[in-house]
Design a protein around this motif. Structure first.
Motif, PDB file in Angstrom:
ATOM      1  N   LEU A   1       0.802  -1.226   0.000  1.00 38.54           N
ATOM      2  CA  LEU A   1       0.000   0.000   0.000  1.00 38.54           C
ATOM      3  C   LEU A   1       0.837   1.279   0.000  1.00 38.54           C
ATOM      4  N   ILE A   2       2.140   1.153   0.284  1.00 43.61           N
ATOM      5  CA  ILE A   2       2.991   2.343   0.408  1.00 43.61           C
ATOM      6  C   ILE A   2       4.216   2.189  -0.489  1.00 43.61           C
TER       7      ILE A   2
ATOM      8  N   PRO B   1       7.277  10.056  -8.466  1.00 38.57           N
ATOM      9  CA  PRO B   1       7.946  10.977  -7.538  1.00 38.57           C
ATOM     10  C   PRO B   1       7.058  11.191  -6.308  1.00 38.57           C
ATOM     11  N   SER B   2       7.679  11.474  -5.178  1.00 43.06           N
ATOM     12  CA  SER B   2       6.945  11.703  -3.941  1.00 43.06           C
ATOM     13  C   SER B   2       7.311  13.065  -3.373  1.00 43.06           C
TER      14      SER B   2
ATOM     15  N   SER C   1       1.951  12.027   4.952  1.00 42.96           N
ATOM     16  CA  SER C   1       1.338  11.846   3.639  1.00 42.96           C
ATOM     17  C   SER C   1       0.764  13.167   3.122  1.00 42.96           C
ATOM     18  N   ALA C   2       1.219  13.586   1.950  1.00 43.16           N
ATOM     19  CA  ALA C   2       0.740  14.841   1.373  1.00 43.16           C
ATOM     20  C   ALA C   2       1.275  15.018  -0.034  1.00 43.16           C
ATOM     21  N   GLY C   3       0.581  15.841  -0.810  1.00 46.26           N
ATOM     22  CA  GLY C   3       1.078  16.253  -2.110  1.00 46.26           C
ATOM     23  C   GLY C   3       1.904  17.521  -1.946  1.00 46.26           C
TER      24      GLY C   3
ATOM     25  N   GLY D   1      -1.493  12.631  -4.923  1.00 47.36           N
ATOM     26  CA  GLY D   1      -2.011  13.452  -3.832  1.00 47.36           C
ATOM     27  C   GLY D   1      -1.497  13.019  -2.476  1.00 47.36           C
ATOM     28  N   SER D   2      -1.244  11.728  -2.312  1.00 44.89           N
ATOM     29  CA  SER D   2      -0.773  11.225  -1.016  1.00 44.89           C
ATOM     30  C   SER D   2       0.744  11.255  -0.904  1.00 44.89           C
TER      31      SER D   2
END
Length: 201
Positions: free
Chosen positions: A55-56, A70-71, A94-96, A135-136
């Motif tokens: 999931l990650i 990309p994160s 977790s964020a954009g 988004g996450s």
């Protein structure tokens, strides 16, 4: 006034116990019984060691592995607690990026990523999910096109035939849920573990 406070306090306490304790514990227990692997975080093990979660996403940079999206997640700067530093796939944050289409920083980052990707594979168009964050910031999946785009680089790094790698991507591509929801996708961690298994054969 006490006559009004007593029933309100009893109701508050009862609802707190029911909705704040009993219900969450019951749902957690039920999920653990019905979906044990998913309730435990969809963890993936190799040789008895947890290597990640399906999931990650993970920050993979080696030329011999498939890379994820990309994160934009960050973490507290160890040198200055008032600042943040890039920390790709930081599940605790977790964020954009919240950068808009007119952002110079976003345009600069995307331009740099495009140049790097084009240097790896100049023959194919760069899939959008290889230069845009989710988004996450934790997306574990990429599109089949994004996986296929990386095949020449990995084939060269691992000295494996490109056709073998394309077959591997195809065999690990998940379709739309119920045939209509979402888009076809490839889980990067699962694909990379299968890649390691392929090399060991």
């Amino acid at each position: 006034m006490l006559r009004q406070l007593r029933p309100a306090s009893v109701l508050l306490t009862a609802l707190t116990v029911i909705t704040g304790l009993a219900y969450p514990f019951a749902m957690t227990g039920l999920a653990g019984i019905i979906f044990p692997a998913k309730a435990a975080g969809s963890l993936i093990e190799r040789g008895g060691t947890v290597v990640g979660s399906s999931l990650i996403g993970q920050n993979v940079t080696g030329a011999n592995y498939f890379h994820g999206r990309p994160s934009a997640t960050t973490a507290t700067d160890p040198a200055d607690a008032t600042k943040t530093v890039p920390a790709p796939y930081n599940a605790a944050n977790s964020a954009g990026s919240n950068l808009g289409p007119t952002s110079a920083a976003l345009a600069e980052r995307v331009t740099g990523d495009l140049a790097s990707l084009k240097a790896e594979n100049a023959n194919d168009p760069v899939p959008v999910d290889l230069v845009t964050t989710s988004g996450s910031g934790l997306d574990p999946d990429i599109s089949p096109a994004a996986a296929a785009f990386q095949v020449p680089r990995i084939a060269k790094a691992r000295k494996i035939a490109e056709d073998k790698l394309r077959d591997l991507v195809a065999s690990h591509t998940e379709g739309r849920m119920l045939g209509i929801l979402g888009e076809p996708r490839v889980n990067v961690l699962v694909l990379n573990l299968a890649l390691d298994d392929l090399v060991r054969r």
